[in-house]
Scaffold this motif. Sequence first.
Motif, PDB file in Angstrom:
ATOM      1  N   CYS A  63     -45.584 -35.650  -8.620  1.00 22.05           N
ATOM      2  CA  CYS A  63     -44.351 -36.252  -9.115  1.00 22.05           C
ATOM      3  C   CYS A  63     -43.992 -37.516  -8.345  1.00 22.05           C
ATOM      4  O   CYS A  63     -43.061 -38.239  -8.722  1.00 22.05           O
ATOM      5  CB  CYS A  63     -43.197 -35.244  -9.057  1.00 22.05           C
ATOM      6  SG  CYS A  63     -42.802 -34.673  -7.385  1.00 22.05           S
ATOM      7  N   ILE A  76     -33.506 -31.361 -13.804  1.00 25.16           N
ATOM      8  CA  ILE A  76     -33.945 -32.749 -13.669  1.00 25.16           C
ATOM      9  C   ILE A  76     -32.712 -33.637 -13.792  1.00 25.16           C
ATOM     10  O   ILE A  76     -32.012 -33.606 -14.802  1.00 25.16           O
ATOM     11  CB  ILE A  76     -34.976 -33.141 -14.736  1.00 25.16           C
ATOM     12  CG1 ILE A  76     -36.223 -32.253 -14.628  1.00 25.16           C
ATOM     13  CG2 ILE A  76     -35.379 -34.607 -14.593  1.00 25.16           C
ATOM     14  CD1 ILE A  76     -37.274 -32.554 -15.675  1.00 25.16           C
ATOM     15  N   ARG A  97     -31.465 -37.379 -14.018  1.00 25.26           N
ATOM     16  CA  ARG A  97     -31.882 -38.762 -14.242  1.00 25.26           C
ATOM     17  C   ARG A  97     -31.086 -39.693 -13.339  1.00 25.26           C
ATOM     18  O   ARG A  97     -29.854 -39.608 -13.268  1.00 25.26           O
ATOM     19  CB  ARG A  97     -31.670 -39.144 -15.707  1.00 25.26           C
ATOM     20  CG  ARG A  97     -32.564 -38.400 -16.694  1.00 25.26           C
ATOM     21  CD  ARG A  97     -34.030 -38.755 -16.494  1.00 25.26           C
ATOM     22  NE  ARG A  97     -34.309 -40.135 -16.784  1.00 25.26           N
ATOM     23  CZ  ARG A  97     -34.693 -40.597 -17.985  1.00 25.26           C
ATOM     24  NH1 ARG A  97     -34.823 -39.759 -19.000  1.00 25.26           N
ATOM     25  NH2 ARG A  97     -34.942 -41.871 -18.170  1.00 25.26           N
ATOM     26  N   LEU A 125     -43.131 -39.843 -14.033  1.00 21.93           N
ATOM     27  CA  LEU A 125     -42.047 -39.223 -14.775  1.00 21.93           C
ATOM     28  C   LEU A 125     -42.460 -38.819 -16.191  1.00 21.93           C
ATOM     29  O   LEU A 125     -42.164 -37.709 -16.640  1.00 21.93           O
ATOM     30  CB  LEU A 125     -40.831 -40.157 -14.830  1.00 21.93           C
ATOM     31  CG  LEU A 125     -39.609 -39.624 -15.573  1.00 21.93           C
ATOM     32  CD1 LEU A 125     -39.143 -38.301 -14.970  1.00 21.93           C
ATOM     33  CD2 LEU A 125     -38.489 -40.661 -15.552  1.00 21.93           C
ATOM     34  N   LYS A 147     -42.524 -34.940 -17.716  1.00 21.07           N
ATOM     35  CA  LYS A 147     -41.713 -34.535 -18.866  1.00 21.07           C
ATOM     36  C   LYS A 147     -42.591 -33.916 -19.956  1.00 21.07           C
ATOM     37  O   LYS A 147     -42.195 -32.931 -20.601  1.00 21.07           O
ATOM     38  CB  LYS A 147     -40.945 -35.737 -19.403  1.00 21.07           C
ATOM     39  CG  LYS A 147     -39.826 -36.190 -18.487  1.00 21.07           C
ATOM     40  CD  LYS A 147     -39.207 -37.507 -18.945  1.00 21.07           C
ATOM     41  CE  LYS A 147     -38.498 -37.353 -20.250  1.00 21.07           C
ATOM     42  NZ  LYS A 147     -37.822 -38.612 -20.668  1.00 21.07           N
ATOM     43  N   GLU A 148     -43.781 -34.460 -20.136  1.00 25.03           N
ATOM     44  CA  GLU A 148     -44.705 -33.882 -21.132  1.00 25.03           C
ATOM     45  C   GLU A 148     -45.104 -32.468 -20.745  1.00 25.03           C
ATOM     46  O   GLU A 148     -45.153 -31.561 -21.596  1.00 25.03           O
ATOM     47  CB  GLU A 148     -45.948 -34.767 -21.249  1.00 25.03           C
ATOM     48  CG  GLU A 148     -45.700 -36.107 -21.939  1.00 25.03           C
ATOM     49  CD  GLU A 148     -46.931 -36.994 -21.914  1.00 25.03           C
ATOM     50  OE1 GLU A 148     -47.915 -36.639 -21.215  1.00 25.03           O
ATOM     51  OE2 GLU A 148     -46.921 -38.046 -22.582  1.00 25.03           O
ATOM     52  N   LEU A 207     -43.400 -30.392 -19.033  1.00 25.54           N
ATOM     53  CA  LEU A 207     -42.234 -29.532 -19.162  1.00 25.54           C
ATOM     54  C   LEU A 207     -41.785 -29.395 -20.618  1.00 25.54           C
ATOM     55  O   LEU A 207     -40.898 -28.602 -20.927  1.00 25.54           O
ATOM     56  CB  LEU A 207     -41.074 -30.079 -18.321  1.00 25.54           C
ATOM     57  CG  LEU A 207     -41.277 -30.008 -16.809  1.00 25.54           C
ATOM     58  CD1 LEU A 207     -40.184 -30.805 -16.086  1.00 25.54           C
ATOM     59  CD2 LEU A 207     -41.276 -28.566 -16.324  1.00 25.54           C
ATOM     60  N   ILE A 241     -40.327 -31.762 -22.555  1.00 25.55           N
ATOM     61  CA  ILE A 241     -39.017 -32.373 -22.806  1.00 25.55           C
ATOM     62  C   ILE A 241     -39.161 -33.872 -23.099  1.00 25.55           C
ATOM     63  O   ILE A 241     -40.201 -34.458 -22.874  1.00 25.55           O
ATOM     64  CB  ILE A 241     -38.049 -32.183 -21.619  1.00 25.55           C
ATOM     65  CG1 ILE A 241     -38.659 -32.773 -20.336  1.00 25.55           C
ATOM     66  CG2 ILE A 241     -37.732 -30.724 -21.439  1.00 25.55           C
ATOM     67  CD1 ILE A 241     -37.712 -32.693 -19.158  1.00 25.55           C
TER      68      ILE A 241
END
Length: 237
Positions: free
Chosen positions: A189, A203, A205, A228, A232-233, A235, A237
């Motif tokens: 990350c 998370i 932002r 990032l 997100k992929e 997870l 989202i």
Amino acid sequence: MLRAVVVDDEALAREELQALLQETGEVTVVGACSNAIQAIRTLKATRPDVLFLDIQMPKVDGLKMLSMIDAEVMPCVVFVTAYDEYAIQAFEKNAVDYLLKPVQPERLARALARVKRFLGEGRAPAYDSPPIERIPCMGSQSIKLIDTSEVEFVRSSEMGVHVVTAKGEFLTELTLTVLEAKARHLVRCHKQFLVNIRQIDEIVRQDSSTALLKTRSGKQVPVSRRFLVRLKELLGI
């Protein structure tokens, strides 16, 4: 001269193999270790040509240790074992050779010849190895094994690589690169951080390209712009 590291938890077996290697006149033993943590540290420091690795060792055995060695310092591997059945496993891991204990000088000479042929071909050593399920960390006088499921994140600093759990922080000789490649659920990350995606609770932002992660125990982990989108992929989202 070949530069070698010997790893065996039994002092007598370790000393006997060192003596046999030195008697050949072809090998300089640059390190002798009794466990995986010592061995990984020694490989980083000495960069040997060949590793003579005992298969049966407490805490972290030789086969599991292969998963924990960074590709940049991976030497040729010759497994050493007291049991025939482990020889089959050794070749399944693509070891250059294996030796049965007690090691015989004639058999050792053949193993060294194979190592020299391998090195002469200029191939980089690479071995099939299992995923890391427990991360060996350094205690004051012991090796502590931490299940990867308990890890919230891993960070690197000038002091080393720190494995962080809800219960505390522990130093390991394993690199972020090795843990990212081999430890389940640990993903990059940040340049200096890996996070366990199953330990992410929130998370936050910070702007359009960066974020802050909060773990289940409330710890904070930075996320850089570079990682990032992929995070997100993963997870969903």
